[in-house]
Motif scaffolding. Structure first.
Motif, PDB file in Angstrom:
ATOM      1  N   PHE A   1       1.188  -8.393   7.659  1.00  0.00           N
ATOM      2  CA  PHE A   1       2.084  -7.564   8.450  1.00  0.00           C
ATOM      3  C   PHE A   1       1.678  -7.719   9.904  1.00  0.00           C
ATOM      4  N   ALA A   2       2.537  -8.346  10.702  1.00  0.00           N
ATOM      5  CA  ALA A   2       2.292  -8.509  12.136  1.00  0.00           C
ATOM      6  C   ALA A   2       3.017  -7.381  12.849  1.00  0.00           C
ATOM      7  N   ILE A   3       2.285  -6.308  13.144  1.00  0.00           N
ATOM      8  CA  ILE A   3       2.879  -5.106  13.728  1.00  0.00           C
ATOM      9  C   ILE A   3       2.647  -5.096  15.237  1.00  0.00           C
ATOM     10  N   SER A   4       3.613  -4.549  15.961  1.00  0.00           N
ATOM     11  CA  SER A   4       3.574  -4.589  17.420  1.00  0.00           C
ATOM     12  C   SER A   4       2.421  -3.783  18.006  1.00  0.00           C
ATOM     13  N   TYR A   5       2.199  -2.590  17.503  1.00  0.00           N
ATOM     14  CA  TYR A   5       1.083  -1.751  17.953  1.00  0.00           C
ATOM     15  C   TYR A   5       0.864  -0.640  16.945  1.00  0.00           C
ATOM     16  N   THR A   6      -0.287  -0.012  16.996  1.00  0.00           N
ATOM     17  CA  THR A   6      -0.574   1.146  16.135  1.00  0.00           C
ATOM     18  C   THR A   6      -1.177   2.270  16.972  1.00  0.00           C
ATOM     19  N   GLY A   7      -0.630   2.458  18.159  1.00  0.00           N
ATOM     20  CA  GLY A   7      -1.211   3.390  19.115  1.00  0.00           C
ATOM     21  C   GLY A   7      -0.874   4.845  18.904  1.00  0.00           C
ATOM     22  N   ASN A   8      -0.197   5.186  17.812  1.00  0.00           N
ATOM     23  CA  ASN A   8       0.041   6.601  17.520  1.00  0.00           C
ATOM     24  C   ASN A   8       0.008   6.789  16.004  1.00  0.00           C
ATOM     25  N   ASP A   9       0.004   8.031  15.575  1.00  0.00           N
ATOM     26  CA  ASP A   9      -0.143   8.327  14.151  1.00  0.00           C
ATOM     27  C   ASP A   9       0.980   7.727  13.313  1.00  0.00           C
ATOM     28  N   PHE A  10       2.208   7.744  13.848  1.00  0.00           N
ATOM     29  CA  PHE A  10       3.328   7.197  13.087  1.00  0.00           C
ATOM     30  C   PHE A  10       3.134   5.714  12.827  1.00  0.00           C
ATOM     31  N   GLN A  12       0.384   3.886  13.036  1.00  0.00           N
ATOM     32  CA  GLN A  12      -0.791   3.628  12.196  1.00  0.00           C
ATOM     33  C   GLN A  12      -0.473   3.953  10.748  1.00  0.00           C
ATOM     34  N   GLY A  13       0.241   5.050  10.531  1.00  0.00           N
ATOM     35  CA  GLY A  13       0.648   5.408   9.176  1.00  0.00           C
ATOM     36  C   GLY A  13       1.567   4.368   8.563  1.00  0.00           C
ATOM     37  N   LEU A  14       2.445   3.801   9.379  1.00  0.00           N
ATOM     38  CA  LEU A  14       3.336   2.746   8.907  1.00  0.00           C
ATOM     39  C   LEU A  14       2.530   1.519   8.469  1.00  0.00           C
ATOM     40  N   ALA A  15       1.597   1.099   9.304  1.00  0.00           N
ATOM     41  CA  ALA A  15       0.749  -0.053   8.957  1.00  0.00           C
ATOM     42  C   ALA A  15      -0.009   0.203   7.663  1.00  0.00           C
ATOM     43  N   ASN A  16      -0.580   1.399   7.542  1.00  0.00           N
ATOM     44  CA  ASN A  16      -1.332   1.748   6.331  1.00  0.00           C
ATOM     45  C   ASN A  16      -0.430   1.759   5.098  1.00  0.00           C
ATOM     46  N   ALA A  17       0.787   2.299   5.253  1.00  0.00           N
ATOM     47  CA  ALA A  17       1.706   2.400   4.118  1.00  0.00           C
ATOM     48  C   ALA A  17       2.174   1.027   3.649  1.00  0.00           C
ATOM     49  N   VAL A  18       2.468   0.133   4.595  1.00  0.00           N
ATOM     50  CA  VAL A  18       2.887  -1.212   4.207  1.00  0.00           C
ATOM     51  C   VAL A  18       1.754  -1.917   3.459  1.00  0.00           C
ATOM     52  N   GLU A  30      -2.826  -8.328   4.707  1.00  0.00           N
ATOM     53  CA  GLU A  30      -3.580  -8.159   5.945  1.00  0.00           C
ATOM     54  C   GLU A  30      -2.651  -7.636   7.031  1.00  0.00           C
ATOM     55  N   VAL A  31      -3.183  -6.791   7.889  1.00  0.00           N
ATOM     56  CA  VAL A  31      -2.425  -6.248   9.008  1.00  0.00           C
ATOM     57  C   VAL A  31      -3.026  -6.780  10.300  1.00  0.00           C
ATOM     58  N   ALA A  32      -2.165  -7.335  11.151  1.00  0.00           N
ATOM     59  CA  ALA A  32      -2.580  -7.800  12.474  1.00  0.00           C
ATOM     60  C   ALA A  32      -1.840  -6.975  13.507  1.00  0.00           C
ATOM     61  N   VAL A  33      -2.584  -6.340  14.405  1.00  0.00           N
ATOM     62  CA  VAL A  33      -2.014  -5.456  15.414  1.00  0.00           C
ATOM     63  C   VAL A  33      -1.997  -6.188  16.753  1.00  0.00           C
ATOM     64  N   GLN A  44      -1.138 -14.405  16.105  1.00  0.00           N
ATOM     65  CA  GLN A  44      -1.370 -13.796  14.790  1.00  0.00           C
ATOM     66  C   GLN A  44      -0.430 -14.393  13.738  1.00  0.00           C
ATOM     67  N   ILE A  45       0.828 -14.613  14.104  1.00  0.00           N
ATOM     68  CA  ILE A  45       1.783 -15.223  13.171  1.00  0.00           C
ATOM     69  C   ILE A  45       1.363 -16.660  12.870  1.00  0.00           C
ATOM     70  N   GLU A  46       0.906 -17.375  13.889  1.00  0.00           N
ATOM     71  CA  GLU A  46       0.393 -18.737  13.671  1.00  0.00           C
ATOM     72  C   GLU A  46      -0.796 -18.725  12.715  1.00  0.00           C
ATOM     73  N   ASN A  47      -1.689 -17.749  12.873  1.00  0.00           N
ATOM     74  CA  ASN A  47      -2.849 -17.647  11.979  1.00  0.00           C
ATOM     75  C   ASN A  47      -2.412 -17.366  10.540  1.00  0.00           C
ATOM     76  N   PHE A  48      -1.452 -16.458  10.355  1.00  0.00           N
ATOM     77  CA  PHE A  48      -0.946 -16.172   9.011  1.00  0.00           C
ATOM     78  C   PHE A  48      -0.340 -17.428   8.392  1.00  0.00           C
ATOM     79  N   THR A  49       0.375 -18.215   9.209  1.00  0.00           N
ATOM     80  CA  THR A  49       0.988 -19.451   8.722  1.00  0.00           C
ATOM     81  C   THR A  49      -0.087 -20.441   8.289  1.00  0.00           C
ATOM     82  N   THR A  50      -1.116 -20.600   9.130  1.00  0.00           N
ATOM     83  CA  THR A  50      -2.216 -21.509   8.815  1.00  0.00           C
ATOM     84  C   THR A  50      -2.934 -21.086   7.542  1.00  0.00           C
TER      85      THR A  50
END
Length: 199
Positions: A1-10, A12-18, A30-33, A44-50
């Motif tokens: 999951f390549a997420i844009s940011y996790t700078g608030n509870d919502f 971060q909760g989204l990243a954790n839930a996924v 794996e989650v990449a922020v 990060q997307i390139e790393n996931f591809t590799t």
């Protein structure tokens, strides 16, 4: 999951839930922020591809700059699903709202209901409301446009403003400036949770 940011509870909760949702089904996730950094998200997307990821879920920092990296990922055999914001020009699968404008109009209706309940005796154009929107993606622009429907309430004097970006810090600065220049503001409708936490 390549997420844009996790700078608030919502977020971060989204990243954790996924992550928990995939792992509960027996998949490794794996989650990449990206921390709001488009270049970092591309890496990060390139790393996931590799790594040979079967699926890459992308919540884009900047959907206009991800076409090539998402196309390369799919060419390498990874399925790419964009979440909440479509990547422009890439043939990815998309999971998001059918109508961001309707979401914005729903936000406006909730705000209008609050104005009517809180200021039942207000006359026309007495309640100062700010719509703090964002136009950095087509979806965001649609939602922000829908939020402007608050002005259909005759009690509301609506002002639209757009911070430098849609983050907590930018919204906090915008709100601080707003309350210096418009201290009678009664309500601020925000495009997203990061902005609302900043306000």
């Amino acid at each position: 999951f390549a997420i844009s940011y996790t700078g608030n509870d919502f977020m971060q909760g989204l990243a954790n839930a996924v992550q928990a949702g995939f792992e509960a089904k027996g998949y490794k996730c794996e989650v990449a922020v990206a921390d709001g950094d488009a270049t970092k998200q591309i890496e990060q997307i390139e790393n996931f591809t590799t790594m040979g990821a079967d699926l890459i879920v992308v919540m884009a920092v900047d959907p206009t700059g991800l076409k090539d990296v998402c196309s390369r990922a799919m060419d390498a055999g990874s399925q790419v699903v964009t979440f909440t914001t479509q990547v422009e020009g890439a043939e990815t699968s998309y999971v998001g709202s059918a109508s961001e404008k309707e979401i914005g109009e729903g936000i406006a209706q909730l705000g209008s209901d609050w104005v009517d309940a809180t200021f039942p005796d207000a006359g026309d154009v007495e309640v100062e409301v700010v719509v703090m929107g964002y136009s950095g993606t087509p979806e965001a622009a649609e939602r922000s446009e829908g939020m402007k429907a608050i002005e259909s309430n005759s009690k509301v004097k609506m002002t639209y403003m757009e911070p430098e970006n849609n983050t907590l810090d930018a919204a906090q600065i915008a709100a601080e400036n707003l309350f210096q220049t418009s201290p009678n503001t009664k309500m601020i409708l925000c495009y997203n949770s990061g902005m609302s936490n900043g306000v």
